[in-house]
Scaffold this motif. Structure first.
Motif, PDB file in Angstrom:
ATOM      1  N   THR A   1      -5.518   3.516  -2.027  1.00  0.00           N
ATOM      2  CA  THR A   1      -4.703   4.610  -2.523  1.00  0.00           C
ATOM      3  C   THR A   1      -4.943   4.720  -4.014  1.00  0.00           C
ATOM      4  O   THR A   1      -5.031   3.714  -4.723  1.00  0.00           O
ATOM      5  CB  THR A   1      -3.206   4.423  -2.194  1.00  0.00           C
ATOM      6  N   TYR A   2      -5.110   5.937  -4.471  1.00  0.00           N
ATOM      7  CA  TYR A   2      -5.401   6.185  -5.883  1.00  0.00           C
ATOM      8  C   TYR A   2      -4.874   7.567  -6.244  1.00  0.00           C
ATOM      9  O   TYR A   2      -5.242   8.560  -5.598  1.00  0.00           O
ATOM     10  CB  TYR A   2      -6.911   6.098  -6.132  1.00  0.00           C
ATOM     11  N   LYS A   3      -4.022   7.605  -7.226  1.00  0.00           N
ATOM     12  CA  LYS A   3      -3.418   8.859  -7.712  1.00  0.00           C
ATOM     13  C   LYS A   3      -2.788   9.672  -6.575  1.00  0.00           C
ATOM     14  O   LYS A   3      -2.899  10.896  -6.527  1.00  0.00           O
ATOM     15  CB  LYS A   3      -4.429   9.702  -8.474  1.00  0.00           C
ATOM     16  N   GLY A   4      -2.160   8.989  -5.647  1.00  0.00           N
ATOM     17  CA  GLY A   4      -1.451   9.666  -4.566  1.00  0.00           C
ATOM     18  C   GLY A   4      -2.317  10.117  -3.408  1.00  0.00           C
ATOM     19  O   GLY A   4      -1.839  10.781  -2.503  1.00  0.00           O
ATOM     20  N   VAL A   5      -3.593   9.742  -3.424  1.00  0.00           N
ATOM     21  CA  VAL A   5      -4.502  10.114  -2.342  1.00  0.00           C
ATOM     22  C   VAL A   5      -4.868   8.843  -1.576  1.00  0.00           C
ATOM     23  O   VAL A   5      -5.224   7.828  -2.169  1.00  0.00           O
ATOM     24  CB  VAL A   5      -5.787  10.782  -2.878  1.00  0.00           C
ATOM     25  N   LEU A   6      -4.771   8.910  -0.258  1.00  0.00           N
ATOM     26  CA  LEU A   6      -5.114   7.772   0.583  1.00  0.00           C
ATOM     27  C   LEU A   6      -6.528   7.950   1.128  1.00  0.00           C
ATOM     28  O   LEU A   6      -6.838   8.973   1.745  1.00  0.00           O
ATOM     29  CB  LEU A   6      -4.118   7.641   1.741  1.00  0.00           C
ATOM     30  N   PHE A   7      -7.380   6.962   0.856  1.00  0.00           N
ATOM     31  CA  PHE A   7      -8.760   6.966   1.325  1.00  0.00           C
ATOM     32  C   PHE A   7      -8.942   5.852   2.338  1.00  0.00           C
ATOM     33  O   PHE A   7      -8.305   4.810   2.250  1.00  0.00           O
ATOM     34  CB  PHE A   7      -9.737   6.719   0.168  1.00  0.00           C
ATOM     35  N   GLU A   8      -9.845   6.094   3.291  1.00  0.00           N
ATOM     36  CA  GLU A   8     -10.197   5.066   4.252  1.00  0.00           C
ATOM     37  C   GLU A   8     -11.690   4.835   4.182  1.00  0.00           C
ATOM     38  O   GLU A   8     -12.467   5.777   4.002  1.00  0.00           O
ATOM     39  CB  GLU A   8      -9.803   5.493   5.670  1.00  0.00           C
ATOM     40  N   GLY A   9     -12.092   3.587   4.303  1.00  0.00           N
ATOM     41  CA  GLY A   9     -13.503   3.240   4.243  1.00  0.00           C
ATOM     42  C   GLY A   9     -13.930   2.459   5.462  1.00  0.00           C
ATOM     43  O   GLY A   9     -13.241   1.535   5.890  1.00  0.00           O
ATOM     44  N   GLU A  10     -15.066   2.852   6.016  1.00  0.00           N
ATOM     45  CA  GLU A  10     -15.612   2.193   7.197  1.00  0.00           C
ATOM     46  C   GLU A  10     -16.836   1.391   6.773  1.00  0.00           C
ATOM     47  O   GLU A  10     -17.760   1.926   6.164  1.00  0.00           O
ATOM     48  CB  GLU A  10     -15.987   3.243   8.234  1.00  0.00           C
TER      49      GLU A  10
ATOM     50  N   LEU B   1       0.836  -1.205   0.000  1.00  0.00           N
ATOM     51  CA  LEU B   1       0.000   0.000   0.000  1.00  0.00           C
ATOM     52  C   LEU B   1       0.867   1.251   0.000  1.00  0.00           C
ATOM     53  O   LEU B   1       0.628   2.175  -0.780  1.00  0.00           O
ATOM     54  CB  LEU B   1      -0.925  -0.004   1.219  1.00  0.00           C
ATOM     55  N   GLU B   2       1.875   1.294   0.848  1.00  0.00           N
ATOM     56  CA  GLU B   2       2.759   2.461   0.918  1.00  0.00           C
ATOM     57  C   GLU B   2       3.507   2.669  -0.394  1.00  0.00           C
ATOM     58  O   GLU B   2       3.661   3.807  -0.861  1.00  0.00           O
ATOM     59  CB  GLU B   2       3.747   2.300   2.071  1.00  0.00           C
ATOM     60  N   LEU B   3       3.948   1.589  -1.012  1.00  0.00           N
ATOM     61  CA  LEU B   3       4.651   1.691  -2.293  1.00  0.00           C
ATOM     62  C   LEU B   3       3.720   2.214  -3.384  1.00  0.00           C
ATOM     63  O   LEU B   3       4.099   3.098  -4.163  1.00  0.00           O
ATOM     64  CB  LEU B   3       5.221   0.326  -2.681  1.00  0.00           C
ATOM     65  N   ALA B   4       2.499   1.693  -3.444  1.00  0.00           N
ATOM     66  CA  ALA B   4       1.526   2.168  -4.431  1.00  0.00           C
ATOM     67  C   ALA B   4       1.176   3.630  -4.178  1.00  0.00           C
ATOM     68  O   ALA B   4       0.996   4.406  -5.131  1.00  0.00           O
ATOM     69  CB  ALA B   4       0.266   1.311  -4.384  1.00  0.00           C
ATOM     70  N   HIS B   5       1.095   4.035  -2.920  1.00  0.00           N
ATOM     71  CA  HIS B   5       0.789   5.419  -2.581  1.00  0.00           C
ATOM     72  C   HIS B   5       1.904   6.354  -3.068  1.00  0.00           C
ATOM     73  O   HIS B   5       1.633   7.403  -3.646  1.00  0.00           O
ATOM     74  CB  HIS B   5       0.593   5.547  -1.070  1.00  0.00           C
ATOM     75  N   GLU B   6       3.151   5.936  -2.854  1.00  0.00           N
ATOM     76  CA  GLU B   6       4.286   6.749  -3.308  1.00  0.00           C
ATOM     77  C   GLU B   6       4.331   6.841  -4.828  1.00  0.00           C
ATOM     78  O   GLU B   6       4.700   7.877  -5.380  1.00  0.00           O
ATOM     79  CB  GLU B   6       5.593   6.153  -2.799  1.00  0.00           C
ATOM     80  N   GLN B   7       3.971   5.750  -5.512  1.00  0.00           N
ATOM     81  CA  GLN B   7       4.014   5.717  -6.971  1.00  0.00           C
ATOM     82  C   GLN B   7       2.723   6.214  -7.610  1.00  0.00           C
ATOM     83  O   GLN B   7       2.566   6.161  -8.820  1.00  0.00           O
ATOM     84  CB  GLN B   7       4.303   4.291  -7.442  1.00  0.00           C
ATOM     85  N   LYS B   8       1.787   6.663  -6.781  1.00  0.00           N
ATOM     86  CA  LYS B   8       0.496   7.203  -7.226  1.00  0.00           C
ATOM     87  C   LYS B   8      -0.265   6.204  -8.086  1.00  0.00           C
ATOM     88  O   LYS B   8      -0.858   6.540  -9.099  1.00  0.00           O
ATOM     89  CB  LYS B   8       0.686   8.533  -7.957  1.00  0.00           C
ATOM     90  N   ARG B   9      -0.265   4.959  -7.631  1.00  0.00           N
ATOM     91  CA  ARG B   9      -1.012   3.888  -8.289  1.00  0.00           C
ATOM     92  C   ARG B   9      -2.207   3.500  -7.435  1.00  0.00           C
ATOM     93  O   ARG B   9      -2.310   3.880  -6.280  1.00  0.00           O
ATOM     94  CB  ARG B   9      -0.117   2.649  -8.494  1.00  0.00           C
TER      95      ARG B   9
END
Length: 135
Positions: free
Chosen positions: A55-64, A30-38
């Protein structure tokens, strides 16, 4: 001498095991994808109480996730999603949020997705196909 060789062999096996465990760790992915904006979806489907991360395009979302009843079973029926940093939303468009919704619905087809502010207000806005100045 044999004991020393055995301990050295055990240490090598332990280091290989630790390295493999580190490489395959979902949080690291997850952290690697976040850094690579994947795009990356981290979720424990067997634990309804545990929130998921996207994570999508460098934005981290959380879902409950919230459990409820459908016609045949208890399933996740409601999901609230929010970004960790609102300032990171710059540059995202409506299609990006719709993509995220589609990916969530792949795993939770009976869920209703609710975005928290400010995405909620953005998604509620009318999406005009033509602005008054394009005439």
């Amino acid at each position: 001498m044999w004991l020393l060789r055995f301990l050295l062999f055990a240490l090598i096996i332990f280091l290989i095991y630790t390295a493999i465990k580190f490489v395959l760790n979902p949080k690291r992915k997850l952290e690697l994808a976040h850094e690579q904006k994947r795009y990356y979806f981290l979720d424990d489907k067997n634990n309804v109480r545990k929130n998921f991360l996207i994570t999508y395009k460098g934005v981290l979302f959380e879902g409950e996730k919230y459990l409820g009843t459908t016609e045949n079973a208890f399933e996740v029926i409601s999901i609230f999603v929010w970004p960790h940093k609102v300032s990171a939303l710059q540059g995202l468009v409506r299609e990006d949020f719709l993509f995220i919704e589609r990916k969530i619905l792949e795993g939770y087809p009976n869920a209703k997705i609710d975005w928290k502010s400010p995405i909620k207000e953005f998604m509620k806005k009318e999406h005009p196909s033509e602005t008054p100045f394009q005439k």
